[in-house]
Scaffold this motif. Sequence first.
Motif, PDB file in Angstrom:
ATOM      1  N   LEU A 198       0.862  -1.181   0.000  1.00  0.00           N
ATOM      2  CA  LEU A 198       0.000   0.000   0.000  1.00  0.00           C
ATOM      3  C   LEU A 198       0.896   1.228   0.000  1.00  0.00           C
ATOM      4  O   LEU A 198       1.747   1.378   0.880  1.00  0.00           O
ATOM      5  CB  LEU A 198      -0.898   0.007   1.245  1.00  0.00           C
ATOM      6  N   ARG A 199       0.736   2.089  -1.008  1.00  0.00           N
ATOM      7  CA  ARG A 199       1.535   3.313  -1.095  1.00  0.00           C
ATOM      8  C   ARG A 199       0.613   4.532  -1.100  1.00  0.00           C
ATOM      9  O   ARG A 199      -0.446   4.495  -1.722  1.00  0.00           O
ATOM     10  CB  ARG A 199       2.397   3.328  -2.359  1.00  0.00           C
ATOM     11  N   ALA A 200       1.047   5.577  -0.430  1.00  0.00           N
ATOM     12  CA  ALA A 200       0.298   6.833  -0.421  1.00  0.00           C
ATOM     13  C   ALA A 200       1.218   7.941  -0.924  1.00  0.00           C
ATOM     14  O   ALA A 200       2.396   7.993  -0.557  1.00  0.00           O
ATOM     15  CB  ALA A 200      -0.184   7.153   0.992  1.00  0.00           C
ATOM     16  N   ASP A 201       0.685   8.826  -1.778  1.00  0.00           N
ATOM     17  CA  ASP A 201       1.527   9.911  -2.254  1.00  0.00           C
ATOM     18  C   ASP A 201       1.674  10.986  -1.170  1.00  0.00           C
ATOM     19  O   ASP A 201       1.053  10.925  -0.098  1.00  0.00           O
ATOM     20  CB  ASP A 201       1.013  10.477  -3.592  1.00  0.00           C
ATOM     21  N   ASP A 202       2.503  11.978  -1.436  1.00  0.00           N
ATOM     22  CA  ASP A 202       2.835  12.982  -0.420  1.00  0.00           C
ATOM     23  C   ASP A 202       1.607  13.739   0.065  1.00  0.00           C
ATOM     24  O   ASP A 202       1.506  14.101   1.241  1.00  0.00           O
ATOM     25  CB  ASP A 202       3.859  13.970  -0.980  1.00  0.00           C
ATOM     26  N   THR A 203       0.662  13.993  -0.840  1.00  0.00           N
ATOM     27  CA  THR A 203      -0.532  14.754  -0.466  1.00  0.00           C
ATOM     28  C   THR A 203      -1.384  13.975   0.530  1.00  0.00           C
ATOM     29  O   THR A 203      -1.880  14.538   1.506  1.00  0.00           O
ATOM     30  CB  THR A 203      -1.359  15.105  -1.716  1.00  0.00           C
ATOM     31  N   VAL A 204      -1.545  12.683   0.291  1.00  0.00           N
ATOM     32  CA  VAL A 204      -2.321  11.850   1.221  1.00  0.00           C
ATOM     33  C   VAL A 204      -1.634  11.787   2.577  1.00  0.00           C
ATOM     34  O   VAL A 204      -2.276  11.909   3.628  1.00  0.00           O
ATOM     35  CB  VAL A 204      -2.509  10.430   0.648  1.00  0.00           C
ATOM     36  N   MET A 207      -2.216  14.812   4.561  1.00  0.00           N
ATOM     37  CA  MET A 207      -3.562  14.888   5.132  1.00  0.00           C
ATOM     38  C   MET A 207      -3.631  14.242   6.519  1.00  0.00           C
ATOM     39  O   MET A 207      -4.598  14.441   7.257  1.00  0.00           O
ATOM     40  CB  MET A 207      -4.568  14.175   4.203  1.00  0.00           C
ATOM     41  N   GLY A 208      -2.632  13.419   6.818  1.00  0.00           N
ATOM     42  CA  GLY A 208      -2.600  12.764   8.114  1.00  0.00           C
ATOM     43  C   GLY A 208      -3.369  11.474   8.181  1.00  0.00           C
ATOM     44  O   GLY A 208      -3.529  10.882   9.252  1.00  0.00           O
ATOM     45  N   GLY A 209      -3.812  10.974   7.011  1.00  0.00           N
ATOM     46  CA  GLY A 209      -4.630   9.775   7.030  1.00  0.00           C
ATOM     47  C   GLY A 209      -3.909   8.510   6.641  1.00  0.00           C
ATOM     48  O   GLY A 209      -4.513   7.447   6.598  1.00  0.00           O
ATOM     49  N   ALA A 210      -2.603   8.600   6.344  1.00  0.00           N
ATOM     50  CA  ALA A 210      -1.884   7.410   5.891  1.00  0.00           C
ATOM     51  C   ALA A 210      -0.391   7.620   6.040  1.00  0.00           C
ATOM     52  O   ALA A 210       0.096   8.756   6.122  1.00  0.00           O
ATOM     53  CB  ALA A 210      -2.232   7.114   4.427  1.00  0.00           C
ATOM     54  N   VAL A 211       0.334   6.489   6.067  1.00  0.00           N
ATOM     55  CA  VAL A 211       1.791   6.533   5.984  1.00  0.00           C
ATOM     56  C   VAL A 211       2.178   6.279   4.538  1.00  0.00           C
ATOM     57  O   VAL A 211       1.353   5.838   3.731  1.00  0.00           O
ATOM     58  CB  VAL A 211       2.437   5.485   6.916  1.00  0.00           C
ATOM     59  N   ALA A 212       3.411   6.565   4.196  1.00  0.00           N
ATOM     60  CA  ALA A 212       3.825   6.490   2.796  1.00  0.00           C
ATOM     61  C   ALA A 212       3.764   5.073   2.243  1.00  0.00           C
ATOM     62  O   ALA A 212       3.449   4.871   1.074  1.00  0.00           O
ATOM     63  CB  ALA A 212       5.229   7.052   2.633  1.00  0.00           C
ATOM     64  N   MET A 213       4.070   4.062   3.090  1.00  0.00           N
ATOM     65  CA  MET A 213       4.089   2.687   2.583  1.00  0.00           C
ATOM     66  C   MET A 213       3.740   1.702   3.692  1.00  0.00           C
ATOM     67  O   MET A 213       4.210   1.837   4.821  1.00  0.00           O
ATOM     68  CB  MET A 213       5.457   2.340   1.996  1.00  0.00           C
ATOM     69  N   VAL A 214       2.916   0.727   3.343  1.00  0.00           N
ATOM     70  CA  VAL A 214       2.576  -0.379   4.245  1.00  0.00           C
ATOM     71  C   VAL A 214       2.755  -1.659   3.450  1.00  0.00           C
ATOM     72  O   VAL A 214       2.253  -1.780   2.331  1.00  0.00           O
ATOM     73  CB  VAL A 214       1.128  -0.278   4.768  1.00  0.00           C
ATOM     74  N   ARG A 215       3.458  -2.638   4.012  1.00  0.00           N
ATOM     75  CA  ARG A 215       3.713  -3.896   3.314  1.00  0.00           C
ATOM     76  C   ARG A 215       3.084  -5.057   4.069  1.00  0.00           C
ATOM     77  O   ARG A 215       3.082  -5.083   5.296  1.00  0.00           O
ATOM     78  CB  ARG A 215       5.222  -4.157   3.194  1.00  0.00           C
ATOM     79  N   GLU A 264     -16.330  16.285  -6.221  1.00  0.00           N
ATOM     80  CA  GLU A 264     -14.964  16.430  -6.717  1.00  0.00           C
ATOM     81  C   GLU A 264     -14.058  15.406  -6.046  1.00  0.00           C
ATOM     82  O   GLU A 264     -13.977  15.358  -4.807  1.00  0.00           O
ATOM     83  CB  GLU A 264     -14.427  17.841  -6.448  1.00  0.00           C
ATOM     84  N   PRO A 265     -13.360  14.554  -6.818  1.00  0.00           N
ATOM     85  CA  PRO A 265     -12.458  13.557  -6.220  1.00  0.00           C
ATOM     86  C   PRO A 265     -11.388  14.213  -5.351  1.00  0.00           C
ATOM     87  O   PRO A 265     -10.759  15.198  -5.761  1.00  0.00           O
ATOM     88  CB  PRO A 265     -11.833  12.873  -7.442  1.00  0.00           C
ATOM     89  N   GLN A 266     -11.200  13.667  -4.172  1.00  0.00           N
ATOM     90  CA  GLN A 266     -10.164  14.147  -3.257  1.00  0.00           C
ATOM     91  C   GLN A 266      -9.025  13.138  -3.131  1.00  0.00           C
ATOM     92  O   GLN A 266      -7.866  13.519  -3.053  1.00  0.00           O
ATOM     93  CB  GLN A 266     -10.767  14.415  -1.875  1.00  0.00           C
TER      94      GLN A 266
END
Length: 290
Positions: A203-209, A212-220, A254-256
């Motif tokens: 699971l990867r999240a880009d810098d914007t996500v 937002m405080g809702g995710a870390v950059a990578m989960v394996r 609008e997609p967020q």
Amino acid sequence: MQEDNWLAARFEENRHHLRAVAYRMLGSQQEAEDAVQESWIRLSRSDTGSIDNLGGWLTTVVGRICLDMLRLRRGRPEQAVGEHSPALTDHDVPDPELEAVQADSVGLALLVVLETLTPAERLAFVLHDMFAVPFDDIAPIVGRSPAAARQLASRARRRVQGAPEVPDTDSTRQREIVGAFLAASRGGDFEALLEMLDPGVVLRADDTVVAMGGAVAMVRGAAAVAETFSGRAKAAKLALVDGLAGLVWAHRGEPQVVFAFTVTDGRITAIQLLADAEYLREVEVTALEA
């Protein structure tokens, strides 16, 4: 030392071909050079004794590198499409094979069309249709079955030729899997989530996500990703993301945040959370539920 010199010489024999592949994939001479250089680094660190077909191996490696670069570009675009499809001058083109790419009657126009494809579609089309790489070799690069890789190339070919898109069984299957994943996430069904996830899922999240405080950059790993989604995604909706089933969280229509899924042999192998403003302007999102 003699073995190193032999390996370097063999790599140089393939350099022009690798440059042409990378340029068709990326539409940028500098990025193509970077991809070729990275392929040399990976070759120099590999056990070459187990490589039967060096040219094929290098083409596959360059394909993987280019796919990663294209996905990063779509997730965090920094340049306009036109800047990845330059009209080259003679001074810019260092070798005859790239000159052939430029001289191709549809060369530049094709690069512009290729920019409209998803990274996986672009790789499947370029490697198979332009460089005759078998779908059995393309499939592991894009993380799908050979049949799904064939569908990617077919979909890309229709778009290049200006033909309308038609549904295929792989996209239907992906919609079923993503829909089941969303239901399990909303219901907090950890075991069901675990069953749908490949053990090596990322699971990867880009810098914007991340900001937002809702995710870390990578989960394996399946357990960690299932834990991340269990009891959540209540506001997400099923959607087509560039033609394949995914999820979208929207505000006032609008997609967020876009959730892009990679499904291989019936299991989810990768999820990307993408919210970069430029990406959201470029991506094609069609809601599938109210």
